[in-house]
Design a protein around this motif. Structure first.
Motif, short mmCIF file in Angstrom:
data_model
loop_
_atom_site.label_atom_id
_atom_site.label_comp_id
_atom_site.label_asym_id
_atom_site.label_seq_id
_atom_site.Cartn_x
_atom_site.Cartn_y
_atom_site.Cartn_z
N GLY A 151 0.88 -1.36 -0.03
CA GLY A 151 -0.10 0.09 -0.01
C GLY A 151 0.88 1.05 -0.03
O GLY A 151 0.42 2.25 0.48
N ASP A 152 2.24 1.22 -0.67
CA ASP A 152 3.05 1.99 -0.54
C ASP A 152 2.60 3.34 -1.70
O ASP A 152 2.41 2.90 -2.64
CB ASP A 152 4.44 1.92 -0.93
N VAL A 153 2.64 4.59 -1.32
CA VAL A 153 2.47 5.73 -1.92
C VAL A 153 3.77 6.50 -2.10
O VAL A 153 4.52 6.99 -1.43
CB VAL A 153 1.31 6.61 -1.68
N TYR A 154 4.33 6.32 -3.51
CA TYR A 154 5.56 7.00 -3.75
C TYR A 154 5.54 8.68 -4.47
O TYR A 154 4.44 8.73 -5.26
CB TYR A 154 6.53 6.24 -4.70
N ASP A 155 5.65 9.47 -3.95
CA ASP A 155 5.93 10.76 -4.54
C ASP A 155 6.84 11.03 -5.54
O ASP A 155 6.88 12.13 -6.02
CB ASP A 155 5.86 11.84 -3.22
N ALA A 156 7.64 10.20 -5.79
CA ALA A 156 8.47 10.49 -7.00
C ALA A 156 8.68 9.21 -7.87
O ALA A 156 8.34 8.04 -7.37
CB ALA A 156 10.08 10.87 -6.54
N PRO A 157 9.11 9.21 -9.11
CA PRO A 157 9.21 7.87 -9.96
C PRO A 157 10.06 6.83 -9.10
O PRO A 157 10.81 7.24 -8.43
CB PRO A 157 9.78 8.27 -11.40
N ILE A 158 9.81 5.68 -9.62
CA ILE A 158 10.49 4.44 -8.94
C ILE A 158 11.07 3.82 -10.12
O ILE A 158 10.75 3.95 -11.38
CB ILE A 158 9.66 3.64 -8.23
N ALA A 159 12.21 2.96 -9.92
CA ALA A 159 12.62 2.03 -10.98
C ALA A 159 11.76 1.02 -11.54
O ALA A 159 11.13 0.26 -10.79
CB ALA A 159 14.07 1.22 -10.45
N ASN A 160 11.60 0.80 -12.95
CA ASN A 160 10.75 -0.01 -13.48
C ASN A 160 11.32 -1.34 -13.18
O ASN A 160 10.43 -2.32 -12.87
CB ASN A 160 10.99 0.02 -15.03
N GLU A 161 12.51 -1.74 -12.87
CA GLU A 161 13.08 -3.12 -12.94
C GLU A 161 12.55 -3.80 -11.32
O GLU A 161 12.32 -4.90 -11.23
CB GLU A 161 14.66 -2.94 -12.58
N HIS A 162 12.30 -2.76 -10.53
CA HIS A 162 11.81 -3.30 -9.06
C HIS A 162 10.55 -3.32 -9.13
O HIS A 162 9.86 -4.07 -8.61
CB HIS A 162 12.26 -2.30 -7.92
N ALA A 163 9.89 -2.32 -9.91
CA ALA A 163 8.35 -2.33 -9.78
C ALA A 163 7.70 -3.56 -10.65
O ALA A 163 6.92 -4.15 -10.25
CB ALA A 163 7.88 -1.26 -10.60
N VAL A 164 8.45 -4.08 -11.81
CA VAL A 164 7.91 -5.13 -12.53
C VAL A 164 8.22 -6.52 -11.57
O VAL A 164 7.36 -7.42 -11.51
CB VAL A 164 8.81 -5.40 -13.69
N HIS A 165 9.22 -6.48 -10.55
CA HIS A 165 9.11 -7.66 -9.89
C HIS A 165 8.04 -7.68 -8.75
O HIS A 165 7.53 -8.76 -8.31
CB HIS A 165 10.62 -7.64 -8.99
N SER A 166 7.58 -6.36 -8.26
CA SER A 166 6.32 -6.59 -7.79
C SER A 166 5.05 -7.01 -8.37
O SER A 166 4.46 -7.48 -7.75
CB SER A 166 6.31 -4.98 -7.10
N GLY A 257 13.27 6.93 -7.30
CA GLY A 257 14.56 7.04 -8.36
C GLY A 257 14.39 6.13 -9.28
O GLY A 257 14.11 4.75 -9.14
N THR A 258 14.63 6.35 -10.49
CA THR A 258 14.65 5.13 -11.73
C THR A 258 15.97 4.24 -11.99
O THR A 258 15.86 3.41 -12.94
CB THR A 258 14.43 6.15 -12.98
N THR A 259 16.83 4.42 -11.22
CA THR A 259 18.06 3.58 -11.27
C THR A 259 17.94 2.36 -10.23
O THR A 259 17.70 2.72 -9.03
CB THR A 259 19.60 4.18 -10.90
N PRO A 260 17.95 1.29 -10.81
CA PRO A 260 17.91 0.14 -10.00
C PRO A 260 18.92 -0.11 -8.81
O PRO A 260 20.07 0.33 -9.24
CB PRO A 260 17.69 -1.08 -10.83
N ARG A 261 18.69 -0.86 -7.75
CA ARG A 261 19.78 -0.91 -6.94
C ARG A 261 20.23 -2.64 -7.16
O ARG A 261 19.52 -3.41 -7.06
CB ARG A 261 19.06 -0.90 -5.41
N ASP A 262 21.40 -2.68 -7.51
CA ASP A 262 21.84 -3.94 -7.90
C ASP A 262 22.34 -4.45 -6.40
O ASP A 262 23.34 -3.97 -5.76
CB ASP A 262 23.07 -3.89 -8.89
N MET A 263 21.94 -5.59 -6.07
CA MET A 263 22.33 -6.33 -4.79
C MET A 263 23.19 -7.72 -5.06
O MET A 263 22.98 -8.70 -4.52
CB MET A 263 21.06 -6.55 -4.15
N GLY A 264 24.13 -7.77 -6.27
CA GLY A 264 24.90 -8.61 -6.40
C GLY A 264 24.11 -9.83 -7.07
O GLY A 264 23.30 -9.67 -7.82
#
Length: 273
Positions: A151-166, A257-264
């Motif tokens: 139920g998160d409301v983000y006030d700025a764009p988020i990374a597509n790569e994380h959103a698609v996983h959701s 932010g639109t840059t994905p966080r790489d976690m190895g």
């Protein structure tokens, strides 16, 4: 000799007897019926054949017309009852349909599961930035870390790569133009806040003011009052998951932010950053 009597000319003169006997075969004047030659006097109905009086006149019936008020009310109640029964039957039929059929029946929805089956294959984890042909993306390769979708409301764009996983976990992701009026954004927030497997964020470059995504499905609308938004959420939230209804939505990326966080090489591990 005749003598006039008071009462005027309407009354017949009275014949006074002179003592002479009437001629043979003729009745005396006193023996003549009252009223003279033409029948009984005034005010007395003349007997008809059989001795009966004048036939009574039947009373005239006055038509009062129909009372349309109760009739109209009865018709309105009947129409309303038929409508309620019909809607109930339609809702029961809709509810008995498979969820994917219900999704396809939403006007304007695009079903990418039918258009591109390779796009909607799950488990395609990939590090780094990913180019998506469909924007906002609805499926495809994605980062191993998902965006937090409780139920998160983000006030700025988020990374597509994380959103698609959701989306793969059964989330409905609502996006909107950054210039959408505040009252419209508030209505979208009310549909998302506090609801698991829902998230909201602005998205640059939308060709419609609002776009909804679920895994393999997309719907674009002009305003937050469109009833199809609720229909899309009801039909596809959780159902569209390719990892089952228990796929996690908590402990994901909460940063914008639109840059994905790489976690190895972590695969499908909860990440907060």
């Amino acid at each position: 000799m005749s003598i006039s009597t008071p009462g005027g000319p309407e009354r017949r003169p009275t014949v006074v007897s002179t003592g002479k006997k009437p001629a043979a075969g003729r009745p005396a004047a006193a023996d003549k019926p009252a009223g003279g030659k033409n029948g009984a006097g005034k005010g007395t109905p003349r007997p008809t054949a059989g001795g009966k009086g004048r036939k009574p006149v039947a009373p005239v019936k006055v038509s009062q017309g129909r009372s349309w008020g109760p009739i109209a009310l009865f018709v309105a109640v009947g129409v309303l009852a038929a409508g309620i029964i019909g809607y109930g039957a339609w809702a029961a039929y809709k509810g008995s349909q498979p969820w994917q059929d219900r999704a396809d029946s939403i006007s304007g929805v695009v079903d990418f599961r039918k258009k591109d089956k390779s796009l909607v294959q799950g488990g395609q984890h990939q590090q780094g930035s990913i180019k998506y042909d469909v924007l906002p993306p609805v499926a495809g390769p994605h980062n191993p870390a998902w965006q937090n979708c409780m139920g998160d409301v983000y006030d700025a764009p988020i990374a597509n790569e994380h959103a698609v996983h959701s989306l793969e976990h059964g989330t409905v992701w609502i996006t909107y133009r950054p210039d959408l009026p505040a009252d419209q954004v508030a209505k979208l927030k009310a549909k998302v806040e506090g609801k698991e497997k829902m998230m909201l964020s602005p998205f640059d470059g939308l060709d419609k003011p609002i776009s909804l995504q679920a895994w393999g499905f997309q719907l674009k609308v002009d305003n937050a009052d469109d009833s199809r938004i609720d229909e899309f959420i009801k039909t596809l939230r959780v159902n569209a998951s390719v990892e089952g209804p228990n796929a996690n939505c908590a402990q994901g990326i909460t940063a914008t932010g639109t840059t994905p966080r790489d976690m190895g090489n972590q695969m499908d591990q909860p990440v907060t950053q």
